[in-house]
Motif scaffolding. Sequence first.
Motif, PDB file in Angstrom:
ATOM      1  N   ALA A   1       0.878  -1.172   0.000  1.00 37.72           N
ATOM      2  CA  ALA A   1       0.000   0.000   0.000  1.00 37.72           C
ATOM      3  C   ALA A   1       0.915   1.222   0.000  1.00 37.72           C
ATOM      4  CB  ALA A   1      -0.883  -0.003   1.245  1.00 37.72           C
ATOM      5  N   ALA A   2       0.820   2.034  -1.042  1.00 40.85           N
ATOM      6  CA  ALA A   2       1.692   3.203  -1.174  1.00 40.85           C
ATOM      7  C   ALA A   2       0.896   4.477  -0.975  1.00 40.85           C
ATOM      8  CB  ALA A   2       2.346   3.206  -2.549  1.00 40.85           C
ATOM      9  N   GLU A   3       1.441   5.368  -0.167  1.00 33.89           N
ATOM     10  CA  GLU A   3       0.807   6.662   0.121  1.00 33.89           C
ATOM     11  C   GLU A   3       1.741   7.764  -0.382  1.00 33.89           C
ATOM     12  OE1 GLU A   3      -1.925   9.441   1.867  1.00 33.89           O
ATOM     13  OE2 GLU A   3      -2.112   7.321   1.392  1.00 33.89           O
ATOM     14  N   PRO A   4       1.319   8.537  -1.400  1.00 30.98           N
ATOM     15  CA  PRO A   4       2.185   9.589  -1.937  1.00 30.98           C
ATOM     16  C   PRO A   4       2.149  10.874  -1.118  1.00 30.98           C
ATOM     17  CG  PRO A   4       0.161   9.459  -3.206  1.00 30.98           C
ATOM     18  CD  PRO A   4       0.089   8.371  -2.166  1.00 30.98           C
ATOM     19  N   VAL A   5       3.308  11.516  -0.983  1.00 31.95           N
ATOM     20  CA  VAL A   5       3.411  12.831  -0.353  1.00 31.95           C
ATOM     21  C   VAL A   5       4.285  13.683  -1.268  1.00 31.95           C
ATOM     22  CG1 VAL A   5       4.208  14.135   1.654  1.00 31.95           C
ATOM     23  CG2 VAL A   5       3.244  11.857   1.971  1.00 31.95           C
ATOM     24  N   ARG A   6       3.710  14.752  -1.805  1.00 35.39           N
ATOM     25  CA  ARG A   6       4.429  15.598  -2.754  1.00 35.39           C
ATOM     26  C   ARG A   6       5.230  16.707  -2.076  1.00 35.39           C
ATOM     27  NH1 ARG A   6      -0.105  13.848  -4.690  1.00 35.39           N
ATOM     28  NH2 ARG A   6      -0.213  12.961  -6.756  1.00 35.39           N
ATOM     29  N   ASP A   7       4.825  17.121  -0.908  1.00 35.16           N
ATOM     30  CA  ASP A   7       5.461  18.242  -0.220  1.00 35.16           C
ATOM     31  C   ASP A   7       6.091  17.731   1.079  1.00 35.16           C
ATOM     32  OD1 ASP A   7       6.095  20.561   1.237  1.00 35.16           O
ATOM     33  OD2 ASP A   7       4.388  21.662   0.414  1.00 35.16           O
ATOM     34  N   GLY A   8       7.388  17.849   1.161  1.00 37.56           N
ATOM     35  CA  GLY A   8       8.106  17.363   2.331  1.00 37.56           C
ATOM     36  C   GLY A   8       7.643  17.977   3.640  1.00 37.56           C
ATOM     37  N   ARG A   9       7.064  19.171   3.564  1.00 40.69           N
ATOM     38  CA  ARG A   9       6.587  19.823   4.790  1.00 40.69           C
ATOM     39  C   ARG A   9       5.411  19.073   5.407  1.00 40.69           C
ATOM     40  NH1 ARG A   9       6.083  25.653   2.042  1.00 40.69           N
ATOM     41  NH2 ARG A   9       5.095  24.251   0.564  1.00 40.69           N
ATOM     42  N   GLU A  10       4.759  18.213   4.629  1.00 40.56           N
ATOM     43  CA  GLU A  10       3.631  17.416   5.133  1.00 40.56           C
ATOM     44  C   GLU A  10       4.053  16.014   5.569  1.00 40.56           C
ATOM     45  OE1 GLU A  10       0.782  17.216   1.973  1.00 40.56           O
ATOM     46  OE2 GLU A  10       0.725  19.382   1.711  1.00 40.56           O
ATOM     47  N   ALA A  11       5.294  15.665   5.346  1.00 38.74           N
ATOM     48  CA  ALA A  11       5.739  14.277   5.508  1.00 38.74           C
ATOM     49  C   ALA A  11       5.568  13.728   6.930  1.00 38.74           C
ATOM     50  CB  ALA A  11       7.193  14.136   5.070  1.00 38.74           C
ATOM     51  N   ILE A  12       5.926  14.479   7.929  1.00 38.21           N
ATOM     52  CA  ILE A  12       5.883  13.949   9.293  1.00 38.21           C
ATOM     53  C   ILE A  12       4.440  13.735   9.747  1.00 38.21           C
ATOM     54  CG2 ILE A  12       6.448  14.429  11.710  1.00 38.21           C
ATOM     55  CD1 ILE A  12       9.089  15.620  10.667  1.00 38.21           C
ATOM     56  N   GLU A  13       3.584  14.719   9.504  1.00 38.59           N
ATOM     57  CA  GLU A  13       2.175  14.555   9.893  1.00 38.59           C
ATOM     58  C   GLU A  13       1.534  13.387   9.133  1.00 38.59           C
ATOM     59  OE1 GLU A  13      -2.075  16.924   9.759  1.00 38.59           O
ATOM     60  OE2 GLU A  13      -0.215  18.080   9.651  1.00 38.59           O
ATOM     61  N   ARG A  14       1.818  13.287   7.840  1.00 37.25           N
ATOM     62  CA  ARG A  14       1.252  12.193   7.045  1.00 37.25           C
ATOM     63  C   ARG A  14       1.794  10.847   7.527  1.00 37.25           C
ATOM     64  NH1 ARG A  14      -0.136  14.013   1.802  1.00 37.25           N
ATOM     65  NH2 ARG A  14      -0.697  11.880   1.257  1.00 37.25           N
ATOM     66  N   ALA A  15       3.055  10.801   7.921  1.00 35.30           N
ATOM     67  CA  ALA A  15       3.630   9.563   8.441  1.00 35.30           C
ATOM     68  C   ALA A  15       2.935   9.152   9.742  1.00 35.30           C
ATOM     69  CB  ALA A  15       5.141   9.721   8.658  1.00 35.30           C
ATOM     70  N   ARG A  16       2.678  10.107  10.609  1.00 34.29           N
ATOM     71  CA  ARG A  16       1.976   9.789  11.860  1.00 34.29           C
ATOM     72  C   ARG A  16       0.578   9.237  11.585  1.00 34.29           C
ATOM     73  NH1 ARG A  16       3.885  15.135  14.465  1.00 34.29           N
ATOM     74  NH2 ARG A  16       5.827  14.495  15.415  1.00 34.29           N
ATOM     75  N   ASN A  17      -0.125   9.823  10.617  1.00 35.19           N
ATOM     76  CA  ASN A  17      -1.485   9.381  10.295  1.00 35.19           C
ATOM     77  C   ASN A  17      -1.514   8.047   9.561  1.00 35.19           C
ATOM     78  OD1 ASN A  17      -2.581  11.694  11.462  1.00 35.19           O
ATOM     79  ND2 ASN A  17      -2.552  12.825   9.550  1.00 35.19           N
ATOM     80  N   PHE A  18      -0.553   7.805   8.684  1.00 34.27           N
ATOM     81  CA  PHE A  18      -0.517   6.608   7.849  1.00 34.27           C
ATOM     82  C   PHE A  18       0.152   5.421   8.552  1.00 34.27           C
ATOM     83  CE2 PHE A  18       1.381   4.377   4.008  1.00 34.27           C
ATOM     84  CZ  PHE A  18       0.185   3.894   3.505  1.00 34.27           C
ATOM     85  N   ALA A  19       1.043   5.688   9.511  1.00 37.31           N
ATOM     86  CA  ALA A  19       1.801   4.658  10.230  1.00 37.31           C
ATOM     87  C   ALA A  19       2.456   3.674   9.267  1.00 37.31           C
ATOM     88  CB  ALA A  19       0.897   3.934  11.226  1.00 37.31           C
ATOM     89  N   PRO A  20       3.388   4.164   8.437  1.00 38.82           N
ATOM     90  CA  PRO A  20       3.993   3.294   7.428  1.00 38.82           C
ATOM     91  C   PRO A  20       4.978   2.290   8.029  1.00 38.82           C
ATOM     92  CG  PRO A  20       5.101   5.398   7.429  1.00 38.82           C
ATOM     93  CD  PRO A  20       3.946   5.512   8.392  1.00 38.82           C
TER      94      PRO A  20
END
Length: 158
Positions: free
Chosen positions: A28-47
């Motif tokens: 399951a791949a979750e794309p993030v285009r803007d590095g400024r969103e990476a940490i919050e998206r990582a916390r929500n997605f729990a990769p």
Amino acid sequence: MVQKILVVEDNELNLKLFCDLLRAHGYAAEPVRDGREAIERARNFAPDLIVMDIQMPHISGLELIEQLKQDDELKRTPIMAVTAYAAKGDEERIRDAGAEGYVSKPISVMKFVAAVAGLLEAAAERDAAEAEIAAPAPPEQGAPEAQAPTSLENDTHS
């Protein structure tokens, strides 16, 4: 259970390529285009793994790797850095920042997928070993169990 991979990449074509490759191999791949969103998206997605471009606008992948490794919630998540600028010493700087893997662009599809699988396997082995260490040891076979005295001969309080 499907393993989840967060892909942090500002280049639209590379982002699509990485996500399509990962999905084609059952992740399951979750794309993030803007590095400024990476940490919050990582916390929500729990990769289970983060694929991180190093050269991005606004914030460098190296800075993000360092921030992820300092975050209590995310520090154990393995990171595979991907960069087009593979100059001498880059891999060492990337690993010093905390990345467990490194792939240079243009990527070889087979090397990319093998690197992802290898990092996920290494993380699973690490987690299993740590769980084994943390688990209480089973009683030894054949060891006599301590028994409470059954006689009251020495009881002087009678």
